[in-house]
Design a protein around this motif. Structure first.
Motif, PDB file in Angstrom:
ATOM      1  N   ASN A  43      33.006  38.028  23.872  1.00 15.27           N
ATOM      2  CA  ASN A  43      34.259  37.419  23.434  1.00 15.27           C
ATOM      3  C   ASN A  43      33.315  36.975  21.626  1.00 15.27           C
ATOM      4  O   ASN A  43      34.749  37.417  20.946  1.00 15.27           O
ATOM      5  N   LEU A  44      32.301  36.632  21.458  1.00 20.95           N
ATOM      6  CA  LEU A  44      32.358  36.900  19.951  1.00 20.95           C
ATOM      7  C   LEU A  44      32.538  38.563  19.828  1.00 20.95           C
ATOM      8  O   LEU A  44      32.535  38.400  18.355  1.00 20.95           O
ATOM      9  N   TYR A  45      31.994  38.889  20.074  1.00 22.85           N
ATOM     10  CA  TYR A  45      32.418  40.699  19.719  1.00 22.85           C
ATOM     11  C   TYR A  45      34.072  41.622  19.206  1.00 22.85           C
ATOM     12  O   TYR A  45      34.285  42.015  19.002  1.00 22.85           O
ATOM     13  N   ASN A  46      34.962  40.439  19.654  1.00 27.67           N
ATOM     14  CA  ASN A  46      36.526  40.596  19.390  1.00 27.67           C
ATOM     15  C   ASN A  46      36.211  39.748  18.131  1.00 27.67           C
ATOM     16  O   ASN A  46      37.395  40.305  17.690  1.00 27.67           O
ATOM     17  N   TYR A  47      35.329  39.170  17.508  1.00 30.84           N
ATOM     18  CA  TYR A  47      35.346  38.611  16.149  1.00 30.84           C
ATOM     19  C   TYR A  47      34.835  39.860  15.210  1.00 30.84           C
ATOM     20  O   TYR A  47      35.531  39.372  14.479  1.00 30.84           O
ATOM     21  N   PHE A  48      33.857  40.013  15.734  1.00 34.70           N
ATOM     22  CA  PHE A  48      32.657  40.566  15.134  1.00 34.70           C
ATOM     23  C   PHE A  48      32.311  41.794  16.443  1.00 34.70           C
ATOM     24  O   PHE A  48      32.115  42.006  16.833  1.00 34.70           O
ATOM     25  N   GLU A  49      32.597  43.698  14.796  1.00 34.68           N
ATOM     26  CA  GLU A  49      31.414  44.514  15.756  1.00 34.68           C
ATOM     27  C   GLU A  49      30.280  44.034  16.173  1.00 34.68           C
ATOM     28  O   GLU A  49      29.730  44.752  17.040  1.00 34.68           O
ATOM     29  N   ASN A  50      29.639  43.768  15.392  1.00 40.87           N
ATOM     30  CA  ASN A  50      27.792  43.527  15.718  1.00 40.87           C
ATOM     31  C   ASN A  50      27.488  42.960  15.033  1.00 40.87           C
ATOM     32  O   ASN A  50      27.806  42.142  14.017  1.00 40.87           O
ATOM     33  N   LYS A  51      25.866  42.227  14.440  1.00 43.09           N
ATOM     34  CA  LYS A  51      25.885  41.273  14.088  1.00 43.09           C
ATOM     35  C   LYS A  51      25.686  42.070  13.066  1.00 43.09           C
ATOM     36  O   LYS A  51      25.856  41.245  11.334  1.00 43.09           O
ATOM     37  N   GLU A  52      25.100  43.241  12.570  1.00 43.26           N
ATOM     38  CA  GLU A  52      25.568  43.081  11.357  1.00 43.26           C
ATOM     39  C   GLU A  52      26.784  43.162  10.147  1.00 43.26           C
ATOM     40  O   GLU A  52      26.463  42.381   9.110  1.00 43.26           O
TER      41      GLU A  52
END
Length: 206
Positions: A43-52
């Motif tokens: 779900n985090l990757y639904n908000y942000f593409e990656n850690k960068e």
């Protein structure tokens, strides 16, 4: 795809900032960030593409304020170029600056300086040291003219690096905004008076 919720996004950003402050970008775990934010890594990757991207979104406002702060200081220095500011004027200038300290000197600035290796901002520490060196060289060149003495570049770099390490130490260990303002104000004052004292010593030969 899950519907994005503002509170989930805010929680991810908050926990990511904590992780970047504690561990730096490279060692911060995206899985742990998701867990502490109360969501899944998927779900985090639904908000942000990656850690960068997450790092960039958190750091960009701080970086922009940092650049503006340096530009404002540079313009002020140019205005006073060739002038020796007396201690009373310095304290008045510091009083004005103190009100903006909590806007500029944040834990995000600590991350930019000390925890951004592996990102587009990893140059910030060296950029800040070069800024401090340029500032010092402006004062030391005036001293050199008065004392007929040359200063090695390593002298300015040593002072700049030491000043930055002390500043980071304050920002990493002080929690209260008011205490931070007081300590940084005192630290900058000590730093400025140290340069002025050095100049006075060289001028008088004592």
């Amino acid at each position: 795809m899950q519907v994005q919720k503002e509170e989930v996004r805010d929680a991810i950003i908050e926990k990511a900032a904590d992780a970047f402050f504690q561990h730096g970008f490279e060692k911060a775990s995206i899985r742990k960030i998701a867990k502490e934010a109360g969501t899944t890594i998927g779900n985090l990757y639904n908000y942000f593409e990656n850690k960068e991207e997450l790092f960039y979104i958190i750091m960009k406002p701080t970086y922009d304020r940092f650049i503006n702060f340096m530009n404002e200081h540079h313009n002020h220095q140019e205005h006073h170029e060739g002038q020796w500011i007396n201690p009373g004027e310095i304290q008045d200038l510091l009083k004005e600056m103190i009100n903006d300290l909590d806007r500029v000197f944040t834990r995000e600035l600590v991350i930019l300086i000390d925890g951004s290796k592996g990102t587009r901002y990893e140059h910030v520490r060296e950029e800040l040291i070069l800024f401090l060196i340029e500032h010092l060289n402006g004062h030391l060149s005036e001293i050199a003219q008065l004392t007929n003495r040359q200063f090695q570049p390593e002298f300015s770099r040593a002072i700049a690096s030491g000043f930055l390490d002390g500043l980071l130490s304050i920002l990493k260990t002080v929690c209260s905004t008011e205490e931070m303002k007081t300590l940084i104000g005192q630290y900058i004052l000590f730093y400025i008076f140290g340069i002025m004292g050095f100049a006075w010593t060289e001028k008088t030969g004592r």
